[in-house]
Design an enzyme around this catalytic site. Structure first.
Site, PDB file in Angstrom:
ATOM      1  N   CYS A  56      41.596  58.654  11.161  1.00  0.00           N
ATOM      2  CA  CYS A  56      42.844  57.904  10.966  1.00  0.00           C
ATOM      3  C   CYS A  56      42.867  56.767  11.987  1.00  0.00           C
ATOM      4  O   CYS A  56      41.993  55.903  11.952  1.00  0.00           O
ATOM      5  CB  CYS A  56      44.070  58.808  11.069  1.00  0.00           C
ATOM      6  SG  CYS A  56      44.162  59.770  12.583  1.00  0.00           S
ATOM      7  N   ARG A  99      46.434  62.226  12.742  1.00  0.00           N
ATOM      8  CA  ARG A  99      46.726  62.517  11.339  1.00  0.00           C
ATOM      9  C   ARG A  99      45.538  63.202  10.675  1.00  0.00           C
ATOM     10  O   ARG A  99      45.691  64.072   9.823  1.00  0.00           O
ATOM     11  CB  ARG A  99      47.053  61.218  10.584  1.00  0.00           C
ATOM     12  CG  ARG A  99      48.438  60.681  10.862  1.00  0.00           C
ATOM     13  CD  ARG A  99      48.647  59.308  10.254  1.00  0.00           C
ATOM     14  NE  ARG A  99      47.984  58.240  11.020  1.00  0.00           N
ATOM     15  CZ  ARG A  99      48.061  56.950  10.744  1.00  0.00           C
ATOM     16  NH1 ARG A  99      48.760  56.555   9.698  1.00  0.00           N
ATOM     17  NH2 ARG A  99      47.451  56.062  11.492  1.00  0.00           N
TER      18      ARG A  99
END
Lengths: 154, 286
Positions: free
Chosen positions: B244, B249
């Site tokens: 990410c 994430r």
């Protein structure tokens, strides 16, 4: 962080100075939580759900909304909504912006930089969180800039 | 929502329900850890007995861009009263995004007795379960951690380059705007973003949050397979690297692929776009 530009909102300068003296992370957080506890949502006479997109803060994951209403003395009164129940930082930021910028000279509000977010919250914020809080600041500042331009007939 | 055991996950024991947590608040063999994006959230109210592990303060080296080392992890584990046998349950805001990140870092040190509370903080709150502001403290424990093992679930830049040459599977879990290169960074803070926008060539765009329901719980295995395999052509035998912006994430997606769908070879590239988008000479696709 950039130097403060003159004029600068007096209450915001006081808050930044106070927070600058706090080294303890938890003490700063507790102070900001107490601030968030004072959050009051935009009153119905200003706006009702569903809030219009033009008042929504771009990139704010807490779904924050900002309104600025001109007061009789020519300054602005700021109102906020934070739709994410976990958006505590956004609520703290809303209270700070309202208490520090509502009623402040427009020229001073127009001088508030985005990095006030770091001065208030410290540097350990994620990019997403920072972008949202900066977006709230930007919208408040732009409201003052637009009114200044309007007053100047531009 | 379907019971966890009925959702078809590869490793249903990696998840616990909010009710399970509520029933184990006084269980000394369980430690509940909250990890959030918003630094105010924990002290504003948390599950009784929970301790906070902050992604920036607790999991990262304060100077170098890296995670804490063995000594740092032992110090953290002892501070929150863990032993290697403690069952650690992570939960947090943002659909457990940061909880999965903390979970992933704990796996670098082999603390496999770990779980994620399905639905995270949002579900606990929505169910009206108790939140307290008083912070629990636990007697310092003994915790001897192994050296951090980056070889299995973590990918570094050169490994990503080799993976690219080998045509391995890459999953970009950022937003579509970040994937396309339209969004680079905060306008006044280019050092927080990247000099180049786009994605690693060949990476599939599967935003991390697609794995979660609106109440923060994870989707069923069938629903997840429809996304990762049906829509994007991944398969269980693939060697997958997820990334990410800084690896937070993508740790959520790593958790989904490895624990919920049973992919044996999934790594998280925590250098992610803040490294790749600033590297000289690496290929970028838009």
């Amino acid at each position: 962080m950039a130097e403060r530009r003159d004029p600068y909102p007096e209450k915001l300068a006081e808050l930044e100075d106070l927070l600058g003296l706090i080294d303890d992370r938890n003490q700063r957080i507790d102070m900001l939580i107490e601030t968030a506890d004072r959050f009051r949502e935009v009153p119905a006479e200003v706006a009702e759900r569903p809030y219009p997109d033009e008042h929504k803060v771009p990139a704010c994951e807490s779904e924050a909304f900002v309104w600025a209403k001109k007061r009789d003395d020519g300054t602005l009164k700021f109102y906020f909504a934070v739709e994410n129940p976990q958006g505590i930082s956004a609520k703290a930021m809303a209270v700070i912006l309202d208490e520090a910028l509502s009623g402040a000279p427009l020229e001073a509000v127009a001088n508030v930089p985005d990095d006030v977010v770091y001065r208030v919250f410290g540097s350990e914020l994620s990019m997403g969180k920072t972008m949202g809080l900066m977006g709230m600041t930007t919208m408040a500042r732009l409201s003052a800039e637009r009114l200044l331009a309007s007053n100047a007939g531009r | 929502m379907t019971a966890i055991a009925e959702r078809g996950y590869h490793d249903p024991d990696a998840l616990v329900t909010t009710d399970w947590v509520a029933e184990h608040l006084d269980d000394s063999s369980v430690r509940i850890i909250e990890s959030n994006e918003d630094p105010l959230v924990f002290r504003a109210g948390h599950i009784p007995g929970a301790v906070e592990v902050d992604w920036a303060r607790d999991l990262n080296d304060p100077l170098r861009r890296d995670y804490l080392d063995r000594e740092g992890f032992e110090k953290l584990a002892r501070r929150v009263g863990l032993t290697p046998d403690t069952t650690v349950v992570f939960y947090g805001d943002k659909n457990n995004w940061w909880a999965c990140y903390a979970f992933w870092v704990f796996q670098l040190f082999g603390h496999t007795n770990a779980k994620v509370m399905d639905g995270g903080r949002l579900k606990w709150e929505q169910e009206g379960k108790t939140l307290v502001r008083d912070e629990a403290s636990y007697p310092a424990s003994d915790y001897d951690a192994p050296a951090r093992d980056d070889s299995v679930i973590r990918a570094f830049r050169d490994e990503v380059l080799a993976h690219l040459d080998a045509k391995g599977s890459l999953v970009d879990v950022r937003s579509p705007d970040e994937y396309s290169g339209r969004l680079l960074h905060m306008p006044e803070y280019p050092n927080e973003g990247a000099l180049r926008g786009g994605h690693i060539p060949g990476a599939r765009s599967i935003p991390w949050a697609r794995a979660a329901n609106s109440d923060g719980t994870f989707k069923t295995a069938e629903e997840l397979r429809a996304i990762y395999e049906g829509e994007h052509g991944l398969s269980k035998g693939d060697d997958v690297i997820a990334y990410c912006r800084i690896g937070e994430r993508s740790s959520h997606t790593w958790f989904v692929l490895h624990y919920l769908l049973g992919y044996p070879n999934v790594r998280n590239y925590d250098g992610s776009w803040t490294e790749w988008g600033n590297l000289v000479g690496v290929p970028v696709e838009r």
